[in-house]
Enzyme design. Structure first.
Site, PDB file in Angstrom:
ATOM      1  CE  LYS A  75      -1.947  -0.352   4.007  1.00 18.13           C
ATOM      2  NZ  LYS A  75      -1.516  -1.598   4.592  1.00 18.13           N
ATOM      3  NE  ARG A  97      -3.525  -0.811  10.608  1.00 16.99           N
ATOM      4  CZ  ARG A  97      -2.551  -0.280   9.877  1.00 16.99           C
ATOM      5  NH1 ARG A  97      -2.659   0.931   9.396  1.00 16.99           N
ATOM      6  NH2 ARG A  97      -1.476  -0.973   9.630  1.00 16.99           N
TER       7      ARG A  97
END
Ligand code: ADP
Ligand code: ZN
Length: 212
Positions: free
Chosen positions: A13, A88
């Protein structure tokens, strides 16, 4: 353009977000990188976050949410940004929804950076980080030009404390349990887009640009 990058630790990422940010003039906001800076600087936030980051646990919601809220209110984001490492958890996703509604800046896309699990473990255990500028290397697929030295700032590279094997396993569990549900969450909102990142970041970037 306002984007979220989702994906397991080690999916790449951060690397892909940095490439796209440079390509499209977006600001790359990595919550992990901000936390590491705060820890290095010894700030109150850094002190509170240190034990969680070192052991691969999620930093408490209140800390991370207020940090994110402050960051999204800074004046440098009018050209767009990439959120890397946030949200998250579903709780963070809900917090972000409310915050973005209040700021009247909706998300454009959520990019799932996809890599098979066995490759993820290989990558994480061969990852090196620059403690000075935050650049990420990988001895398998993206080694630095000179062994052990950062290409950008010439600092000596290190293994991040949370890239040690015990901690890696724990971070992957945290991802499975807390972060994976976000894939569905954003798919239902029709924001999700997938990019395979098992070959090179440059290929993944081309693939992503074709989809955006
Ligand atoms: P990776 O994606 O490789 O796990 P990051 O740099 O994104 O690494 O994150 C490193 C650590 O920072 C995480 O393991 C966690 O302790 C903390 N962290 C980063 N972002 C968040 C977040 N949104 N919520 C809670 N903790 C976070
Ligand atoms: Zn560097």
């Amino acid at each position: 353009m306002r984007l979220i990058f989702l994906g397991a630790p080690g999916a790449g990422k951060g690397t892909l977000a940095a490439l796209l940010a440079a390509h499209d003039g977006l600001v790359h906001i990595s919550t992990g990188a901000i936390l590491r800076e705060e820890i290095k600087a010894g700030s109150d936030l850094g002190k509170e976050a240190n034990d969680y980051v070192k052991t691969g646990q999620l930093v408490p919601e209140s800390l991370i949410n207020s940090m994110l809220e402050k960051r999204l209110q800074q004046g440098d984001l009018t050209g767009g940004y990439i959120l890397d490492g946030y949200p998250r958890t579903l709780e963070q996703a809900h917090f972000l929804d409310q915050l973005l509604a209040k700021l009247e800046t909706p998300l454009d896309r959520v990019v799932l950076v996809d890599v098979p699990q066995d490759l993820i473990i290989k990558r994480l255990s061969s990852r090196l980080t620059c403690p000075n500028c935050g650049a990420i290397y990988n001895l398998l697929q993206q080694p630095p030009q000179k062994e052990g030295i950062c290409d950008h700032c010439k600092s000596g590279l290190i293994v991040r404390e949370d890239d040690k094997e015990e901690v890696i396993r724990h971070r992957l569990e945290v991802y499975e349990e807390n972060t994976k549900p976000l894939i569905d969450y954003y798919a239902k909102k029709q924001l999700l887009l997938k990019v395979d990142n098992s070959a090179s970041p440059q290929l993944a970037l081309d693939n992503l640009l074709a989809q955006l």
